[in-house]
Write a protein that holds these residues in place. Sequence first.
Motif, PDB file in Angstrom:
ATOM      1  N   PRO A   1       9.588 -23.317 -22.357  1.00  0.00           N
ATOM      2  CA  PRO A   1       8.857 -22.434 -21.446  1.00  0.00           C
ATOM      3  C   PRO A   1       7.464 -22.979 -21.152  1.00  0.00           C
ATOM      4  O   PRO A   1       6.760 -23.431 -22.071  1.00  0.00           O
ATOM      5  N   ALA A   2       7.085 -22.902 -19.899  1.00  0.00           N
ATOM      6  CA  ALA A   2       5.837 -23.538 -19.484  1.00  0.00           C
ATOM      7  C   ALA A   2       4.642 -22.992 -20.248  1.00  0.00           C
ATOM      8  O   ALA A   2       3.729 -23.738 -20.623  1.00  0.00           O
ATOM      9  N   GLU A   3       4.654 -21.695 -20.507  1.00  0.00           N
ATOM     10  CA  GLU A   3       3.474 -21.120 -21.152  1.00  0.00           C
ATOM     11  C   GLU A   3       3.284 -21.657 -22.567  1.00  0.00           C
ATOM     12  O   GLU A   3       2.176 -21.669 -23.088  1.00  0.00           O
ATOM     13  N   LEU A   4       4.371 -22.117 -23.175  1.00  0.00           N
ATOM     14  CA  LEU A   4       4.235 -22.688 -24.513  1.00  0.00           C
ATOM     15  C   LEU A   4       3.836 -24.157 -24.454  1.00  0.00           C
ATOM     16  O   LEU A   4       3.262 -24.687 -25.398  1.00  0.00           O
ATOM     17  N   ALA A   5       4.165 -24.800 -23.368  1.00  0.00           N
ATOM     18  CA  ALA A   5       4.011 -26.255 -23.289  1.00  0.00           C
ATOM     19  C   ALA A   5       2.797 -26.660 -22.474  1.00  0.00           C
ATOM     20  O   ALA A   5       2.598 -27.850 -22.199  1.00  0.00           O
ATOM     21  N   GLN A   6       1.979 -25.715 -22.094  1.00  0.00           N
ATOM     22  CA  GLN A   6       0.856 -25.980 -21.202  1.00  0.00           C
ATOM     23  C   GLN A   6       0.003 -27.147 -21.694  1.00  0.00           C
ATOM     24  O   GLN A   6      -0.426 -27.994 -20.910  1.00  0.00           O
ATOM     25  N   SER A   7      -0.225 -27.198 -22.987  1.00  0.00           N
ATOM     26  CA  SER A   7      -1.210 -28.156 -23.501  1.00  0.00           C
ATOM     27  C   SER A   7      -0.591 -29.508 -23.836  1.00  0.00           C
ATOM     28  O   SER A   7      -1.298 -30.404 -24.284  1.00  0.00           O
ATOM     29  N   LEU A   8       0.693 -29.656 -23.614  1.00  0.00           N
ATOM     30  CA  LEU A   8       1.340 -30.899 -24.031  1.00  0.00           C
ATOM     31  C   LEU A   8       1.177 -31.979 -22.967  1.00  0.00           C
ATOM     32  O   LEU A   8       1.303 -31.720 -21.766  1.00  0.00           O
ATOM     33  N   SER A   9       0.936 -33.158 -23.438  1.00  0.00           N
ATOM     34  CA  SER A   9       0.877 -34.288 -22.525  1.00  0.00           C
ATOM     35  C   SER A   9       2.085 -35.179 -22.747  1.00  0.00           C
ATOM     36  O   SER A   9       2.798 -35.057 -23.736  1.00  0.00           O
ATOM     37  N   ARG A  10       2.275 -36.088 -21.792  1.00  0.00           N
ATOM     38  CA  ARG A  10       3.389 -37.016 -21.918  1.00  0.00           C
ATOM     39  C   ARG A  10       3.270 -37.855 -23.188  1.00  0.00           C
ATOM     40  O   ARG A  10       4.257 -38.164 -23.843  1.00  0.00           O
ATOM     41  N   ARG A  11       2.040 -38.189 -23.526  1.00  0.00           N
ATOM     42  CA  ARG A  11       1.863 -39.011 -24.720  1.00  0.00           C
ATOM     43  C   ARG A  11       2.200 -38.223 -25.981  1.00  0.00           C
ATOM     44  O   ARG A  11       2.779 -38.755 -26.918  1.00  0.00           O
ATOM     45  N   ASP A  12       1.799 -36.941 -26.001  1.00  0.00           N
ATOM     46  CA  ASP A  12       2.159 -36.096 -27.137  1.00  0.00           C
ATOM     47  C   ASP A  12       3.657 -36.153 -27.391  1.00  0.00           C
ATOM     48  O   ASP A  12       4.120 -36.382 -28.510  1.00  0.00           O
ATOM     49  N   VAL A  13       4.383 -35.937 -26.302  1.00  0.00           N
ATOM     50  CA  VAL A  13       5.832 -35.846 -26.435  1.00  0.00           C
ATOM     51  C   VAL A  13       6.425 -37.174 -26.883  1.00  0.00           C
ATOM     52  O   VAL A  13       7.413 -37.221 -27.614  1.00  0.00           O
ATOM     53  N   GLU A  14       5.792 -38.238 -26.458  1.00  0.00           N
ATOM     54  CA  GLU A  14       6.306 -39.546 -26.834  1.00  0.00           C
ATOM     55  C   GLU A  14       6.029 -39.838 -28.310  1.00  0.00           C
ATOM     56  O   GLU A  14       6.796 -40.528 -28.968  1.00  0.00           O
ATOM     57  N   ARG A  15       4.922 -39.300 -28.787  1.00  0.00           N
ATOM     58  CA  ARG A  15       4.501 -39.658 -30.131  1.00  0.00           C
ATOM     59  C   ARG A  15       5.207 -38.817 -31.202  1.00  0.00           C
ATOM     60  O   ARG A  15       5.602 -39.330 -32.243  1.00  0.00           O
TER      61      ARG A  15
END
Lengths: 245, 245
Positions: free
Chosen positions: A141-155
């Motif tokens: 859900p977007a409201e939970l993932a607002q602060s995530l960046s592509r790099r976060d997800v990769e790491r």
Amino acid sequence: MRTIRYQEIATAVRRRVAEGHYAPGRLLPSEAELSAEFDASRVTIRRALETLRDDGLIAARQGFGWFVATKPLRQTLGQLQTIEGQMSESGIVAGRRIIEFAFVRPTPRVAAALSTDQVLQVKRVNTADGEPFAVVTVWCPAELAQSLSRRDVERSPFYELLGIALRGATQTIGADLVSAADAELLGVPTGSPVLLCERITTDTDGRPVLYSHHVFPAHRTEFVVDLPTAEPSIAPTGLRLLESS
Amino acid sequence: MRTIRYQEIATAVRRRVAEGHYAPGRLLPSEAELSAEFDASRVTIRRALETLRDDGLIAARQGFGWFVATKPLRQTLGQLQTIEGQMSESGIVAGRRIIEFAFVRPTPRVAAALSTDQVLQVKRVNTADGEPFAVVTVWCPAELAQSLSRRDVERSPFYELLGIALRGATQTIGADLVSAADAELLGVPTGSPVLLCERITTDTDGRPVLYSHHVFPAHRTEFVVDLPTAEPSIAPTGLRLLESS
DNA sequence: TCGCTCACTTGTATTATAGTTGTCTACATA
DNA sequence: TATGTAGACAACTATAATACAAGTGAGCGA
């Protein structure tokens, strides 16, 4: 020869449990009843029962009673988060390559599962020792993932990033032939069989917070499920067979 | 042995639902009626019904009543359940057609799992409402299966025939392309994907007593695994990912 | 058709009682 | 000192009885 009363009683009850007089999940006679039956005081009965509890054979709840414990054979939910962590335990180097990272409107199926109409969609290839191992698509859900960046997800794995206490998941396991896109990502020939997993992860309030879709090449992977004891008493685990339309 | 009233009532109602006394979508008797029938207070009746609701078997609407849930969300009934049992609970007519029934020397893999060198090998096709549903091969140590006849195996599931208290199982789930023989038995085109299961069932002493191999057509079937749960005390299922060689 | 009532249902409290385990103290005995 | 008995009390559980709020649906009248 002098005998220790509570040890006698303990072995007597232990034998009954072993012989199935007291079925798992069912109640034992109350301490008062056992006290009358063995002609021993309640304290002595308790000492006997407590030795059995120390062995994990039986358990008690205050105000409820003693019952035969059904102990699980294996470990707990910890495994849920660590499909990748499990590889690292085996000495395999896990990696992630992000294919797609976008906030989108979800498909009806995903929208229904997450009950939201704006999601972060992340598609990635998981690698094991550099080789592609799984194609994973995660919706959050977007409201939970607002602060995530592509790099976060990769790491880091998604579970760690959300910072939410997760409760559990329902996972559906199926099989299919690999799609053309996934075949290229996984480096397998077209027409190969793949294992499909769809998982809905919920937080401690029971709200679904992640919907994920996993594609594994069948020749490299298989799932192992440990089914514990057959008694329904208190233990809730389901493995069931569905008919998909 | 002491019993808990609401558990008794819960299992009684569960059985009725499973046996189809209450058709899906139809109303159950009201709490007041059940209270009179079971001679228990409404609180107790509610408690029983609520456990069934937690299992997803039934649901209620205020002012309307209790009704059988059309799609059970979760099935706690017995972890180690035969697939036939699961189907019959869904109202599907399960059948078995024996393809092979013979005492043989097992393959090394089976011999290792069962640690015996003489087994009963039964290969059969399971049907659901008459249609082939799975190809199952079961190996059982010969000393346990001595008294079994081909008709026994055709009539009843293996679990019931053995007369042994079973403890649990380890199940491996994989995928592959269907073999030519299985394709014909299942009535699916060659090259179709199938779900493969290998299950080792053990008795209460931990000895393996059954080794079984299941082939399901992927388009008809999928597995659902519920990973629990809010309660850390009783968390019985582990799901882990393996790399097959 | 609309709005209302009425019987019935589930949802949710409160109070009460009996029975159970958890824990403690005091005392007896070998 | 280790073991057993006796008793008391607290905390918890299951169950019952009762009451009331809130939703449902059928029927009735305007």
